[in-house]
Design a protein around this motif. Structure first.
Motif, PDB file in Angstrom:
ATOM      1  N   THR A   1       0.857  -1.186   0.000  1.00  0.00           N
ATOM      2  CA  THR A   1       0.000   0.000   0.000  1.00  0.00           C
ATOM      3  C   THR A   1       0.896   1.241   0.000  1.00  0.00           C
ATOM      4  O   THR A   1       2.068   1.193   0.383  1.00  0.00           O
ATOM      5  CB  THR A   1      -0.942   0.023   1.209  1.00  0.00           C
TER       6      THR A   1
ATOM      7  N   GLU B   1       1.286   5.604   0.599  1.00  0.00           N
ATOM      8  CA  GLU B   1       0.848   6.917   1.063  1.00  0.00           C
ATOM      9  C   GLU B   1       1.576   7.965   0.220  1.00  0.00           C
ATOM     10  O   GLU B   1       2.809   7.977   0.159  1.00  0.00           O
ATOM     11  CB  GLU B   1       1.190   7.113   2.537  1.00  0.00           C
TER      12      GLU B   1
ATOM     13  N   GLY C   1      -4.877   3.742  -0.129  1.00  0.00           N
ATOM     14  CA  GLY C   1      -3.566   3.160  -0.312  1.00  0.00           C
ATOM     15  C   GLY C   1      -3.321   2.495  -1.647  1.00  0.00           C
ATOM     16  O   GLY C   1      -2.237   1.950  -1.883  1.00  0.00           O
TER      17      GLY C   1
ATOM     18  N   THR D   1       5.842   3.666   1.065  1.00  0.00           N
ATOM     19  CA  THR D   1       5.192   2.374   0.892  1.00  0.00           C
ATOM     20  C   THR D   1       5.093   1.648   2.227  1.00  0.00           C
ATOM     21  O   THR D   1       5.777   1.986   3.199  1.00  0.00           O
ATOM     22  CB  THR D   1       5.965   1.519  -0.128  1.00  0.00           C
ATOM     23  N   SER D   2       4.232   0.640   2.249  1.00  0.00           N
ATOM     24  CA  SER D   2       3.939  -0.046   3.518  1.00  0.00           C
ATOM     25  C   SER D   2       5.114  -0.853   4.047  1.00  0.00           C
ATOM     26  O   SER D   2       5.047  -1.367   5.174  1.00  0.00           O
ATOM     27  CB  SER D   2       2.724  -0.960   3.336  1.00  0.00           C
TER      28      SER D   2
END
Length: 213
Positions: A22, A24, A46, A74-75
């Motif tokens: 996901t 941001e 996301g 990123t996640s």
């Protein structure tokens, strides 16, 4: 993004993630002054976004290559910078395709030496710069130096919106090259005439050009 020269441009771009991570989006900016960044809307948390952009008017038809830069997290905890190319296409009110020249090359014209040869045709597509432009093609003229060699006629495709100018070459010439301008006359109030070059190549030896002039 594209639109008529002299008018501002506006467009929307959709971005989606290309991996299971996901994302941001931390910042979106333009690397060049011609491109303005508008509202960023998250469509799927996301995963998917829509970005509005705009550009100031340009007085003349032109295409500019601009760069949009996006900083994301990123996640997996990494910060990344992504770059995207954006073309700003400020279009003329009347657009020709091809835009600068029509070519009858030697590899094609030598077929006219055959006794059973057929005329060679090339088409110029004449359209409006966008759907708001209505116009008619009224006439087509060839320079005196090529008017006896080429023939040109107007073929409506969609009346008031698009036309073809069919350029025909029927006989081989005893010249290596012929070159002249073709003028397309429209009822456009701002620039009624457009010109394009017409060129023919005839590289065969003079004595073989039995059908030439």
């Amino acid at each position: 993004m594209r639109g008529l020269s002299g008018s501002p441009l506006a467009g929307e771009f959709t971005f989606e993630t290309g991996s299971p991570l996901t994302v941001e989006i931390l910042e979106v900016k333009s690397r060049t002054p011609n491109l303005q960044i508008g509202e960023l809307t998250e469509l799927e948390a996301g995963r998917k976004w829509k970005l509005a952009c705009s550009a100031k008017p340009n007085s003349r038809p032109a295409v500019y290559k601009e760069k949009l830069e996006m900083t994301v997290k990123t996640s997996d905890g990494e910060d990344r910078t992504l770059s995207f190319n954006v073309a700003l296409n400020h279009r003329d009110r009347i657009v020709l395709q091809p835009k600068s020249n029509v070519k009858f090359l030697d590899k094609d014209t030598r077929a006219l030496l055959a006794e059973t040869s057929r005329p060679i045709e090339r088409n110029i597509l004449v359209t409006g710069g966008d759907q708001s432009v209505d116009f008619r093609v009224l006439d087509v003229r060839l320079d005196a130096g090529i008017s006896g060699i080429f023939n040109a006629e107007i073929v409506p495709v969609r009346e008031g919106k698009s036309y073809k100018v069919k350029v025909t070459l029927s006989s081989y010439q005893n010249k290596k090259n012929v070159l002249g301008k073709l003028t397309i006359v429209t009822d456009d109030p701002l620039k009624p005439e457009r010109t394009i070059w017409v060129m023919g190549q005839f590289f065969q030896r003079r004595e073989t050009a039995q059908k030439g002039r």
